[in-house]
Design an enzyme around this catalytic site. Structure first.
Site, PDB file in Angstrom:
ATOM      1  N   ASN A 160       8.757 -34.117  65.676  1.00 46.67           N
ATOM      2  CA  ASN A 160       7.359 -33.402  65.036  1.00 46.67           C
ATOM      3  C   ASN A 160       6.527 -32.291  65.224  1.00 46.67           C
ATOM      4  O   ASN A 160       5.608 -32.114  65.509  1.00 46.67           O
ATOM      5  CB  ASN A 160       6.477 -34.516  66.557  1.00 46.67           C
ATOM      6  N   VAL A 200       2.627 -28.855  65.026  1.00 44.79           N
ATOM      7  CA  VAL A 200       2.992 -29.777  65.984  1.00 44.79           C
ATOM      8  C   VAL A 200       1.812 -30.880  65.603  1.00 44.79           C
ATOM      9  O   VAL A 200       1.175 -30.835  64.960  1.00 44.79           O
ATOM     10  CB  VAL A 200       2.213 -29.443  67.088  1.00 44.79           C
ATOM     11  N   CYS A 201       2.766 -31.707  65.627  1.00 38.95           N
ATOM     12  CA  CYS A 201       2.708 -33.315  65.211  1.00 38.95           C
ATOM     13  C   CYS A 201       2.025 -34.110  66.942  1.00 38.95           C
ATOM     14  O   CYS A 201       2.810 -34.770  67.012  1.00 38.95           O
ATOM     15  CB  CYS A 201       3.257 -34.360  63.997  1.00 38.95           C
ATOM     16  N   LEU A 202       1.137 -33.887  66.604  1.00 38.28           N
ATOM     17  CA  LEU A 202       0.428 -35.004  68.142  1.00 38.28           C
ATOM     18  C   LEU A 202      -0.765 -35.244  67.575  1.00 38.28           C
ATOM     19  O   LEU A 202      -1.387 -34.465  67.030  1.00 38.28           O
ATOM     20  CB  LEU A 202       0.644 -33.254  68.874  1.00 38.28           C
ATOM     21  N   ASP A 262       5.757 -40.424  62.870  1.00 36.43           N
ATOM     22  CA  ASP A 262       5.074 -39.371  62.894  1.00 36.43           C
ATOM     23  C   ASP A 262       5.529 -37.831  62.133  1.00 36.43           C
ATOM     24  O   ASP A 262       5.677 -37.725  63.621  1.00 36.43           O
ATOM     25  CB  ASP A 262       3.252 -39.919  64.044  1.00 36.43           C
TER      26      ASP A 262
END
Length: 241
Positions: free
Chosen positions: A156, A163-165, A196
């Site tokens: 992520n 950052v993938c959040l 994701d």
């Protein structure tokens, strides 16, 4: 030329310089404004700091910071001092999971329209030499060098530190706060999500072969190669300084 009500520009100027009761309803307000400006000018001449109005975003951020309730593995630092509240760093030292023992730093940039816009968050890795102080004081003795570009082996987080959040993107809502984001980042390290991803290769390994993923994480954190990528050392080296 006599002054009339309402006054023209020349009369308004004349009212400021030579105030009298004949200048109509605008005269008193203009005189007070003139006096306020003179008062501020005198304060500045005497070295007094001008009063600055805080933005709504900074007021809300102050509230968020006063209500923080973080685990001891997370800490906040202000590299430019607390006057620069809208730019700060968060350090996460996971105490469980694949990334246990690592040190991960994130930069936060908060817009003046916060909380109507999520903060901009990036991961900046560091390799550190730490002392044998108690765990909750270990940050005090960091001797760190930032890695640029940021390189973390994580499904992520990409190699540039993005950052993938979800709560930093489409799921952000003004009712969320800094505490929520930090907990979200912390859980990226205790429960990385292959569904994701930003690093698709790491996500595929985590999905198909968790044991190999764990080995890759340990190799990367120790400062080794995973595939063609050399990662900086991210694990603690406990020794006296």
């Amino acid at each position: 030329m006599g002054c009339i009500d309402p006054p023209d520009i020349s009369c308004m100027f004349y009212a400021i310089v030579f105030p009298c009761h004949r200048f109509g309803p605008f005269g008193g307000d203009m005189i007070r404004l003139f006096k306020e400006k003179e008062k501020l000018r005198a304060q500045n001449a005497n070295g007094a700091s001008p009063v600055t109005k805080q933005s709504a975003g900074k007021l809300r951020l102050n509230k968020d910071m006063s209500e923080l309730n973080l685990p001891k593995s997370c800490s906040i630092h202000y590299p430019h001092g607390k006057d620069e509240l809208m730019n700060f760093e968060v350090t996460i030292r996971p105490d469980e999971g694949y990334y246990k023992g690592g040190v991960f730093m994130f930069t936060f940039q908060v817009a003046t329209i916060y909380p109507h816009e999520a903060p901009k968050v990036k991961c900046k890795t560091k390799f550190c030499l730490t002392s044998s102080l108690p765990y909750d004081r270990v940050y005090e003795t960091f001797s760190c060098t930032y890695s640029n570009p940021s390189q973390v082996y994580h499904p992520n987080i990409d190699l540039e530190g993005n950052v993938c959040l979800n709560i930093l993107r489409e799921d952000w809502k003004p009712v969320l706060n800094i505490n929520t984001i930090i907990y979200g980042l912390y859980h990226l390290f205790t429960e990385p999500n292959y569904e994701d991803p930003l690093n698709h290769d790491a996500a595929a390994v985590l999905r198909d072969n968790p044991k190999m993923f764990e080995a890759n994480v340990r190799r990367a954190m120790a400062g080794g190669y995973v595939g063609q990528t050399l990662f900086p050392r991210l694990r603690f080296l406990f020794q006296s300084i």
